[in-house]
Design an enzyme around this catalytic site. Sequence first.
Site, PDB file in Angstrom:
ATOM      1  N   LYS A  79      27.833  75.932  81.161  1.00 36.08           N
ATOM      2  CA  LYS A  79      26.440  75.890  81.595  1.00 36.08           C
ATOM      3  C   LYS A  79      26.227  74.649  82.456  1.00 36.08           C
ATOM      4  CE  LYS A  79      25.113  79.555  79.321  1.00 36.08           C
ATOM      5  NZ  LYS A  79      26.475  80.042  79.082  1.00 36.08           N
ATOM      6  N   ASP A  80      25.289  74.747  83.373  1.00 34.73           N
ATOM      7  CA  ASP A  80      25.051  73.712  84.371  1.00 34.73           C
ATOM      8  C   ASP A  80      24.575  72.408  83.740  1.00 34.73           C
ATOM      9  OD1 ASP A  80      24.123  72.300  86.768  1.00 34.73           O
ATOM     10  OD2 ASP A  80      24.288  74.261  87.724  1.00 34.73           O
ATOM     11  N   ARG A  81      24.961  71.307  84.355  1.00 31.88           N
ATOM     12  CA  ARG A  81      24.497  69.990  83.924  1.00 31.88           C
ATOM     13  C   ARG A  81      23.027  69.775  84.266  1.00 31.88           C
ATOM     14  NH1 ARG A  81      27.523  65.184  83.882  1.00 31.88           N
ATOM     15  NH2 ARG A  81      29.136  66.202  85.132  1.00 31.88           N
TER      16      ARG A  81
END
Length: 369
Positions: A79-81
């Site tokens: 999942k994206d930062r």
Amino acid sequence: MSETSLLPRAHGAAVLSAAMRSTPDDFQVDELPAFEPSGEGEHLLLTVCKRGQNTAYIAKKLAHWAGIAEMGVGYAGLKDRHAVTTQRFSVHLPKRIAPDIAALDDAQMQVIDSTWHNRKLQRGALHGNGFVLTLRQVHGERDAVEERLQAIAARGIPNWFGEQRFGRDGGNVAAALVMFGYVQAADGTLAPAPTSRRRLRNDQRSMLLSAARSALFNRVLTARVEQDSWDSALEGEAWMLDGSRSVFGPEPWSDALAERLACFDIHPSGPLWGAGALRSTDQAAAVEQGALSDPQSEALRQGLEAAGLKQERRALRLRPQGLDYRWLEAQTLQLEFALPPGCYATAVLWELGEVTDAGRFDAGVRSDE
């Protein structure tokens, strides 16, 4: 130049410009689980809401908390930062004795649920991802934007690999060429790379192989969009079942296939390149081979085959599920939808127009996103 900056739009010219991820709260992702926990076993299943950190960082934090090796922590996907995301992690605790869960909560993560399960969480073990995206500084005719959203909901979109796959300005594709033994000059010509290339870690090598494969797929999909056949049948089409990786065909066109295509039960597919024969034949295969006949594509194809990857397929078409929208303010648009695993929210935004990502990642060969 980015691998995605010149992609064609299937629904016509851009209808808006906007900014995305002005804050992490503007990009919310909720993992949609693929199974119900068993309630027993020696893997503690934690549902974590994280902010401003990537999945690998949280996995390391959980391993340290549990006093185990990182390989004892499982998760279904990255999942994206630069977002607020919710996802599951499994933590292997053979004695079923967990440290204080409350000690994990801080400004970067909160544990919102915990239970036991009888096996480690594997990559890809999710039904999909739900998105709530807030676009700010929206410029465009509201009627045109809403009409485009309705068209996307009805017809779907091309199933592009997003910019995250390719790194800054497509740098991962250039790095893949070097890994395969080539360097590309400014005029696009290829030459042998120096033999003293640095050795890559397995995760770096895997990322570059994925970038090369994704670039080739996008080039085939570009050809299909340009001829307006990305959501229709060509002779020799290999079909993919919706919601699975199952592929069938080619087979003669029929009313039954037409009905299944119209109701999104099946989709045309394109190649994820590797060794072996193309699944498609005739016109569909000719389009795929023609789109990948340039020297760079040929070098990427040969490199993927030499690396031992096998031919696979990916759907050319994607339909966002439950697509909804609301105007929060005159220039603030919130979108909500769900996508299957491996599909990109940025592909939805691309069909709307030019969306500037304020949280744009730095995804070179050292990226862990």
